[in-house]
Design a protein around this motif. Structure first.
Motif, mmCIF file in Angstrom:
data_model
loop_
_atom_site.group_PDB
_atom_site.id
_atom_site.type_symbol
_atom_site.label_atom_id
_atom_site.label_comp_id
_atom_site.label_asym_id
_atom_site.label_seq_id
_atom_site.Cartn_x
_atom_site.Cartn_y
_atom_site.Cartn_z
ATOM 1 N N THR A 28 0.855 -1.188 0.000
ATOM 2 C CA THR A 28 0.000 0.000 0.000
ATOM 3 C C THR A 28 0.890 1.236 0.000
ATOM 4 N N PHE A 29 0.319 2.337 -0.422
ATOM 5 C CA PHE A 29 1.095 3.558 -0.569
ATOM 6 C C PHE A 29 0.559 4.642 0.356
ATOM 7 N N SER A 30 1.463 5.324 1.031
ATOM 8 C CA SER A 30 1.066 6.469 1.838
ATOM 9 C C SER A 30 1.791 7.726 1.383
ATOM 10 N N SER A 31 2.733 7.589 0.491
ATOM 11 C CA SER A 31 3.455 8.743 -0.027
ATOM 12 C C SER A 31 3.921 8.417 -1.434
ATOM 13 N N GLY A 32 4.630 9.349 -2.020
ATOM 14 C CA GLY A 32 5.099 9.138 -3.375
ATOM 15 C C GLY A 32 4.056 9.514 -4.400
ATOM 16 N N ALA A 33 4.209 8.980 -5.587
ATOM 17 C CA ALA A 33 3.337 9.364 -6.684
ATOM 18 C C ALA A 33 3.199 8.212 -7.670
ATOM 19 N N MET A 34 2.154 8.321 -8.458
ATOM 20 C CA MET A 34 2.005 7.420 -9.599
ATOM 21 C C MET A 34 1.902 8.259 -10.850
ATOM 22 N N GLY A 35 2.544 7.799 -11.881
ATOM 23 C CA GLY A 35 2.567 8.556 -13.117
ATOM 24 C C GLY A 35 2.142 7.713 -14.299
ATOM 25 N N TRP A 36 1.671 8.405 -15.318
ATOM 26 C CA TRP A 36 1.399 7.795 -16.620
ATOM 27 C C TRP A 36 2.414 8.346 -17.617
ATOM 28 N N PHE A 37 3.002 7.446 -18.364
ATOM 29 C CA PHE A 37 3.931 7.796 -19.427
ATOM 30 C C PHE A 37 3.437 7.146 -20.716
ATOM 31 N N CYS A 96 1.925 2.880 -16.669
ATOM 32 C CA CYS A 96 1.857 3.515 -15.363
ATOM 33 C C CYS A 96 3.110 3.126 -14.574
ATOM 34 N N ALA A 97 3.457 3.966 -13.629
ATOM 35 C CA ALA A 97 4.688 3.760 -12.876
ATOM 36 C C ALA A 97 4.544 4.330 -11.476
ATOM 37 N N VAL A 98 5.334 3.796 -10.565
ATOM 38 C CA VAL A 98 5.312 4.210 -9.163
ATOM 39 C C VAL A 98 6.635 4.875 -8.799
ATOM 40 N N TYR A 99 6.510 6.030 -8.121
ATOM 41 C CA TYR A 99 7.659 6.713 -7.541
ATOM 42 C C TYR A 99 7.452 6.709 -6.038
ATOM 43 N N ARG A 100 8.423 6.242 -5.281
ATOM 44 C CA ARG A 100 8.206 5.979 -3.858
ATOM 45 C C ARG A 100 8.763 7.029 -2.910
ATOM 46 N N TRP A 101 9.653 7.909 -3.348
ATOM 47 C CA TRP A 101 10.568 8.535 -2.408
ATOM 48 C C TRP A 101 10.149 9.858 -1.810
ATOM 49 N N ALA A 102 9.233 10.568 -2.394
ATOM 50 C CA ALA A 102 8.841 11.863 -1.839
ATOM 51 C C ALA A 102 7.484 12.242 -2.388
ATOM 52 N N ASN A 103 6.876 13.230 -1.752
ATOM 53 C CA ASN A 103 5.559 13.680 -2.194
ATOM 54 C C ASN A 103 5.681 14.715 -3.295
ATOM 55 N N VAL A 104 6.254 14.267 -4.386
ATOM 56 C CA VAL A 104 6.341 15.089 -5.589
ATOM 57 C C VAL A 104 5.946 14.212 -6.760
ATOM 58 N N VAL A 105 5.749 14.821 -7.907
ATOM 59 C CA VAL A 105 5.441 14.077 -9.121
ATOM 60 C C VAL A 105 6.574 14.298 -10.112
ATOM 61 N N PRO A 106 7.518 13.394 -10.175
ATOM 62 C CA PRO A 106 8.617 13.575 -11.132
ATOM 63 C C PRO A 106 8.115 13.376 -12.557
ATOM 64 N N THR A 107 8.767 14.048 -13.493
ATOM 65 C CA THR A 107 8.429 13.869 -14.900
ATOM 66 C C THR A 107 9.485 13.060 -15.635
ATOM 67 N N THR A 108 10.543 12.697 -14.938
ATOM 68 C CA THR A 108 11.630 11.918 -15.537
ATOM 69 C C THR A 108 11.379 10.441 -15.308
ATOM 70 N N PRO A 109 11.253 9.655 -16.366
ATOM 71 C CA PRO A 109 10.916 8.245 -16.172
ATOM 72 C C PRO A 109 11.987 7.456 -15.408
ATOM 73 N N GLN A 110 13.237 7.891 -15.481
ATOM 74 C CA GLN A 110 14.316 7.107 -14.870
ATOM 75 C C GLN A 110 14.210 7.010 -13.357
ATOM 76 N N VAL A 111 13.495 7.929 -12.717
ATOM 77 C CA VAL A 111 13.433 7.899 -11.254
ATOM 78 C C VAL A 111 12.281 7.063 -10.728
ATOM 79 N N TYR A 112 11.420 6.601 -11.600
ATOM 80 C CA TYR A 112 10.312 5.759 -11.162
ATOM 81 C C TYR A 112 10.813 4.339 -10.916
ATOM 82 N N ASP A 113 10.224 3.711 -9.898
ATOM 83 C CA ASP A 113 10.764 2.437 -9.421
ATOM 84 C C ASP A 113 10.092 1.209 -10.031
ATOM 85 N N TYR A 114 8.818 1.279 -10.254
ATOM 86 C CA TYR A 114 8.077 0.127 -10.764
ATOM 87 C C TYR A 114 7.248 0.562 -11.964
#
Length: 125
Positions: A28-37, A96-114
């Motif tokens: 489950t997620f309590s922080s981070g972001a999910m993105g669509w690329f 879709c992709a998951v970024y775990r590390w902070a409450n921001v929405v990165p636009t760079t695909p390389q920093v997404y974890d899953y």
């Protein structure tokens, strides 16, 4: 480990709509972001939209602002991408992709974890 499963892609005429879903399992997620690329043939993967898991603030690429809407269902660990007024240039594989590390929405695909496996969206003219 996180598993992401996208669904909802398909073939649609220009001006039509599609709704993509991305279901996350494994944690489950309590922080981070999910993105669509998306990635079209011969092009780099590009950011489309993202949403902070905590608070729900959103970010969109200029090319989709006003046409696409990202939303989330926290209880179901699911993110949606409502795509309206589709254009042929929206044709791509959408991920879709998951970024775990902070409450921001990165636009760079390389920093997404899953990443999910992708779903094809084809818009005919």
């Amino acid at each position: 480990q996180v598993q992401l499963v996208e669904s909802g892609g398909g073939l649609v005429q220009a001006g039509g709509s599609l709704r993509l879903s991305c279901a996350a399992s494994g944690r489950t997620f309590s922080s981070g972001a999910m993105g669509w690329f998306r990635q079209a043939p011969g092009k780099e993967r590009e950011f489309v939209a993202g949403i902070r898991w905590n608070g729900g603030s959103t970010l969109y690429a200029d090319s989709v602002k006003g046409r696409f809407t990202i939303s989330r269902d926290v209880a179901k660990n699911t993110v949606f991408l409502q795509m309206n007024s589709l254009k042929p240039e929206d044709t791509a594989v959408y991920y879709c992709a998951v970024y775990r590390w902070a409450n921001v929405v990165p636009t760079t695909p390389q920093v997404y974890d899953y990443w999910g496996q992708g779903t094809q969206v084809t818009v005919s003219s």
